[in-house]
Design a protein around this motif. Structure first.
Motif, PDB file in Angstrom:
ATOM      1  N   PRO A  47       0.811  -1.232   0.000  1.00 33.73           N
ATOM      2  CA  PRO A  47       0.000   0.000   0.000  1.00 33.73           C
ATOM      3  C   PRO A  47       0.836   1.269   0.000  1.00 33.73           C
ATOM      4  O   PRO A  47       0.382   2.308  -0.494  1.00 33.73           O
ATOM      5  CB  PRO A  47      -0.830  -0.125   1.284  1.00 33.73           C
ATOM      6  N   THR A  48       2.062   1.192   0.524  1.00 32.20           N
ATOM      7  CA  THR A  48       2.927   2.375   0.497  1.00 32.20           C
ATOM      8  C   THR A  48       3.386   2.682  -0.921  1.00 32.20           C
ATOM      9  O   THR A  48       3.390   3.843  -1.342  1.00 32.20           O
ATOM     10  CB  THR A  48       4.138   2.176   1.427  1.00 32.20           C
ATOM     11  N   ILE A  49       3.771   1.657  -1.681  1.00 28.55           N
ATOM     12  CA  ILE A  49       4.179   1.862  -3.075  1.00 28.55           C
ATOM     13  C   ILE A  49       3.006   2.403  -3.887  1.00 28.55           C
ATOM     14  O   ILE A  49       3.167   3.311  -4.717  1.00 28.55           O
ATOM     15  CB  ILE A  49       4.695   0.547  -3.687  1.00 28.55           C
ATOM     16  N   GLU A  50       1.835   1.864  -3.648  1.00 26.15           N
ATOM     17  CA  GLU A  50       0.646   2.357  -4.356  1.00 26.15           C
ATOM     18  C   GLU A  50       0.386   3.825  -4.032  1.00 26.15           C
ATOM     19  O   GLU A  50       0.014   4.616  -4.915  1.00 26.15           O
ATOM     20  CB  GLU A  50      -0.565   1.501  -3.994  1.00 26.15           C
ATOM     21  N   LEU A  51       0.588   4.214  -2.765  1.00 21.98           N
ATOM     22  CA  LEU A  51       0.399   5.611  -2.361  1.00 21.98           C
ATOM     23  C   LEU A  51       1.425   6.519  -3.040  1.00 21.98           C
ATOM     24  O   LEU A  51       1.073   7.594  -3.545  1.00 21.98           O
ATOM     25  CB  LEU A  51       0.516   5.730  -0.843  1.00 21.98           C
ATOM     26  N   ILE A  52       2.691   6.098  -3.057  1.00 21.60           N
ATOM     27  CA  ILE A  52       3.738   6.919  -3.665  1.00 21.60           C
ATOM     28  C   ILE A  52       3.454   7.130  -5.144  1.00 21.60           C
ATOM     29  O   ILE A  52       3.651   8.224  -5.679  1.00 21.60           O
ATOM     30  CB  ILE A  52       5.123   6.267  -3.452  1.00 21.60           C
ATOM     31  N   LYS A  53       2.970   6.082  -5.819  1.00 21.58           N
ATOM     32  CA  LYS A  53       2.596   6.242  -7.227  1.00 21.58           C
ATOM     33  C   LYS A  53       1.467   7.256  -7.376  1.00 21.58           C
ATOM     34  O   LYS A  53       1.483   8.108  -8.275  1.00 21.58           O
ATOM     35  CB  LYS A  53       2.173   4.894  -7.807  1.00 21.58           C
ATOM     36  N   GLU A  54       0.492   7.194  -6.471  1.00 23.30           N
ATOM     37  CA  GLU A  54      -0.674   8.085  -6.543  1.00 23.30           C
ATOM     38  C   GLU A  54      -0.285   9.544  -6.346  1.00 23.30           C
ATOM     39  O   GLU A  54      -0.745  10.430  -7.080  1.00 23.30           O
ATOM     40  CB  GLU A  54      -1.691   7.674  -5.481  1.00 23.30           C
ATOM     41  N   ILE A  55       0.580   9.828  -5.371  1.00 25.99           N
ATOM     42  CA  ILE A  55       0.916  11.223  -5.068  1.00 25.99           C
ATOM     43  C   ILE A  55       2.006  11.764  -5.984  1.00 25.99           C
ATOM     44  O   ILE A  55       2.265  12.964  -6.000  1.00 25.99           O
ATOM     45  CB  ILE A  55       1.326  11.390  -3.583  1.00 25.99           C
ATOM     46  N   ASN A  56       2.693  10.854  -6.690  1.00 32.01           N
ATOM     47  CA  ASN A  56       3.671  11.241  -7.711  1.00 32.01           C
ATOM     48  C   ASN A  56       4.786  12.131  -7.153  1.00 32.01           C
ATOM     49  O   ASN A  56       5.121  13.179  -7.714  1.00 32.01           O
ATOM     50  CB  ASN A  56       2.974  11.948  -8.877  1.00 32.01           C
ATOM     51  N   VAL A  57       5.349  11.704  -6.020  1.00 24.40           N
ATOM     52  CA  VAL A  57       6.489  12.390  -5.409  1.00 24.40           C
ATOM     53  C   VAL A  57       7.736  11.526  -5.622  1.00 24.40           C
ATOM     54  O   VAL A  57       7.665  10.299  -5.452  1.00 24.40           O
ATOM     55  CB  VAL A  57       6.253  12.608  -3.899  1.00 24.40           C
ATOM     56  N   PRO A  58       8.870  12.103  -6.005  1.00 23.80           N
ATOM     57  CA  PRO A  58      10.082  11.297  -6.180  1.00 23.80           C
ATOM     58  C   PRO A  58      10.419  10.515  -4.909  1.00 23.80           C
ATOM     59  O   PRO A  58      10.362  11.063  -3.803  1.00 23.80           O
ATOM     60  CB  PRO A  58      11.166  12.334  -6.487  1.00 23.80           C
ATOM     61  N   ALA A  59      10.750   9.252  -5.084  1.00 25.37           N
ATOM     62  CA  ALA A  59      11.078   8.392  -3.942  1.00 25.37           C
ATOM     63  C   ALA A  59      12.382   7.656  -4.216  1.00 25.37           C
ATOM     64  O   ALA A  59      12.574   7.117  -5.309  1.00 25.37           O
ATOM     65  CB  ALA A  59       9.950   7.393  -3.683  1.00 25.37           C
ATOM     66  N   VAL A  60      13.265   7.653  -3.222  1.00 28.47           N
ATOM     67  CA  VAL A  60      14.559   6.985  -3.329  1.00 28.47           C
ATOM     68  C   VAL A  60      14.639   5.914  -2.258  1.00 28.47           C
ATOM     69  O   VAL A  60      14.363   6.177  -1.085  1.00 28.47           O
ATOM     70  CB  VAL A  60      15.718   7.992  -3.154  1.00 28.47           C
ATOM     71  N   PHE A  61      15.013   4.705  -2.681  1.00 25.26           N
ATOM     72  CA  PHE A  61      15.150   3.577  -1.766  1.00 25.26           C
ATOM     73  C   PHE A  61      16.605   3.120  -1.757  1.00 25.26           C
ATOM     74  O   PHE A  61      17.311   3.254  -2.754  1.00 25.26           O
ATOM     75  CB  PHE A  61      14.267   2.409  -2.215  1.00 25.26           C
ATOM     76  N   SER A  62      17.030   2.576  -0.633  1.00 23.03           N
ATOM     77  CA  SER A  62      18.352   1.950  -0.586  1.00 23.03           C
ATOM     78  C   SER A  62      18.216   0.555  -0.008  1.00 23.03           C
ATOM     79  O   SER A  62      17.201   0.208   0.601  1.00 23.03           O
ATOM     80  CB  SER A  62      19.335   2.780   0.257  1.00 23.03           C
ATOM     81  N   ASP A  63      19.258  -0.261  -0.214  1.00 23.69           N
ATOM     82  CA  ASP A  63      19.295  -1.567   0.424  1.00 23.69           C
ATOM     83  C   ASP A  63      20.739  -2.005   0.591  1.00 23.69           C
ATOM     84  O   ASP A  63      21.667  -1.350   0.114  1.00 23.69           O
ATOM     85  CB  ASP A  63      18.497  -2.605  -0.365  1.00 23.69           C
ATOM     86  N   TYR A  64      20.901  -3.148   1.282  1.00 26.07           N
ATOM     87  CA  TYR A  64      22.230  -3.596   1.693  1.00 26.07           C
ATOM     88  C   TYR A  64      23.057  -4.181   0.557  1.00 26.07           C
ATOM     89  O   TYR A  64      24.279  -4.230   0.646  1.00 26.07           O
ATOM     90  CB  TYR A  64      22.104  -4.654   2.792  1.00 26.07           C
ATOM     91  N   CYS A  65      22.410  -4.681  -0.490  1.00 23.52           N
ATOM     92  CA  CYS A  65      23.152  -5.276  -1.596  1.00 23.52           C
ATOM     93  C   CYS A  65      22.358  -5.102  -2.878  1.00 23.52           C
ATOM     94  O   CYS A  65      21.164  -4.786  -2.865  1.00 23.52           O
ATOM     95  CB  CYS A  65      23.452  -6.749  -1.338  1.00 23.52           C
ATOM     96  N   GLU A  66      23.016  -5.342  -4.001  1.00 20.86           N
ATOM     97  CA  GLU A  66      22.388  -5.148  -5.306  1.00 20.86           C
ATOM     98  C   GLU A  66      21.243  -6.122  -5.534  1.00 20.86           C
ATOM     99  O   GLU A  66      20.236  -5.777  -6.152  1.00 20.86           O
ATOM    100  CB  GLU A  66      23.437  -5.293  -6.401  1.00 20.86           C
TER     101      GLU A  66
END
Length: 375
Positions: free
Chosen positions: A305-324
């Motif tokens: 639901p968070t990804i769906e919300l970010i798509k709806e509001i159309n705000v740039p989002a940056v994610f990171s993680d521990y490995c590729e």
């Protein structure tokens, strides 16, 4: 290193010493567990093999302690604890949360709001305002250290990777659009955990964004109930231990030679998932950028639901993680939900934490905030 089939069916027979002959990135306790895992692993084996070719670039840092903090920790010739002891900061101040024997995030509810000490002498840490504003966008730890006059034997990058990742993510996610923020940068920071116990390091955003009001909403289930809704402002940099340093002054300071005294770094803590809190948050703070460090998107169903919300509001989002590989899985998950490609592809974060994660699930080195990608 744990067996890649651990916890599936039969109990492991011993240490995971049998490495995959294809990628060399995963290991097993026995041939039977390796055979059982192949139906899943065959889809990722070639990809992990390509990742393993990048080990040297993953371990490449300019610090004098780089070999100890990367290769030797991976080979268990050093540990986080042993290195912190050598620096004289083991279980002190903000460093308390950098090894397995440190205090857990759960203790945040009964601790002080933030420990503001580096427990290092002034020459080893950025405890005061900068001599000059940034003249260019920093792309490496070495450039940043030189600008802040910090020697390359200082371990402060182990904590500064939090604000430097925000800095780099802002440049990547917003680019030239940062000028459209009218000197007010609002960031929604999703899923904070350990950084809740190291909040003083975010004062470095004063130096990285001179003259700009930076407001961060920390949102996640790890925020203790008693801290929910708490607001505060970081008026000073984290302090050193040198008794004659100006950072020991009790007076408020101006943040840099070219900044306004009204420029602030303010924060607010919100307990809960972003999709549940968003409508209340935007009453006070509409985001220019959303950041989710070490997100683990493919590992938690709550991201849907968070990804769906970010798509709806159309705000740039940056994610990171521990490995590729974790980023690959997260990116596939995002594109399957949104039906759109990433706005910028998976890339190595130059400001990843320069000490490997101990006992990771892969032989591939893992670092906090290691890779970035965005939507």
């Amino acid at each position: 290193m744990e067996c890649a089939w651990k916890g599936r069916t039969n109990r492991c027979l011993g240490p995971a010493r049998r490495r995959c002959g294809g990628c060399g990135a995963v290991a097993y306790c026995s041939a039977s567990h390796q055979i059982s895992h192949w139906s899943e692993h065959k889809e990722e084996c070639d990809r992990l093999k390509q990742h393993m070719k990048h080990i040297d670039s993953l371990n490449e840092f300019p610090f004098t302690f780089s070999i100890q903090a990367t290769i030797q920790v991976c080979e268990k010739r050093e540990t986080r604890c042993s290195l912190l002891r050598k620096w004289g900061i083991h279980q002190l101040g903000m460093w308390l949360y950098e090894c397995q024997c440190g205090t857990s995030v759960a203790s945040f509810s009964c601790s002080s709001l933030t420990d503001n000490s580096w427990n290092l002498p002034d020459i080893m840490c950025p405890c005061n305002e900068t001599v000059s504003s940034p003249s260019k966008h920093f792309c490496t730890w070495k450039e940043y250290y030189e600008w802040r006059y910090i020697p390359l034997d200082s371990p402060v990058a182990l904590l500064l990777h939090w604000p430097l990742t925000i800095y780099h993510a802002t440049q990547t996610g917003l680019g030239s659009r940062i000028s459209e923020t009218n000197q007010k940068l609002h960031i929604h920071y999703l899923g904070p955990e350990k950084e809740l116990l190291q909040l003083a390091v975010f004062a470095e955003l004063h130096a990285l964004f001179p003259g700009m009001d930076v407001h961060i909403e920390f949102i996640g289930p790890a925020v203790p109930q008693c801290r929910d809704g708490q607001s505060f402002t970081l008026r000073k940099y984290a302090r050193c231990i040198s008794t004659d340093c100006s950072c020991r002054s009790t007076e408020d300071v101006s943040w840099g030679l070219h900044t306004s005294k009204s420029a602030t770094v303010s924060m607010k803590l919100r307990r809960g998932f972003y999709h549940d809190c968003y409508r209340d948050i935007v009453k006070d703070s509409s985001p220019h950028l959303i950041i989710a460090p070490n997100a683990g998107i493919a590992a938690y169903s709550s991201w849907l639901p968070t990804i769906e919300l970010i798509k709806e509001i159309n705000v740039p989002a940056v994610f990171s993680d521990y490995c590729e590989e974790a980023c690959n899985l997260g990116a596939r998950y995002i594109t399957s939900i949104t039906g759109s490609p990433l706005s910028f592809p998976i890339q190595l974060n130059p400001f990843r934490q320069p000490m490997v994660v101990e006992d990771s699930a892969l032989f591939l080195p893992c670092y906090s905030n290691c890779f970035l990608f965005g939507m």
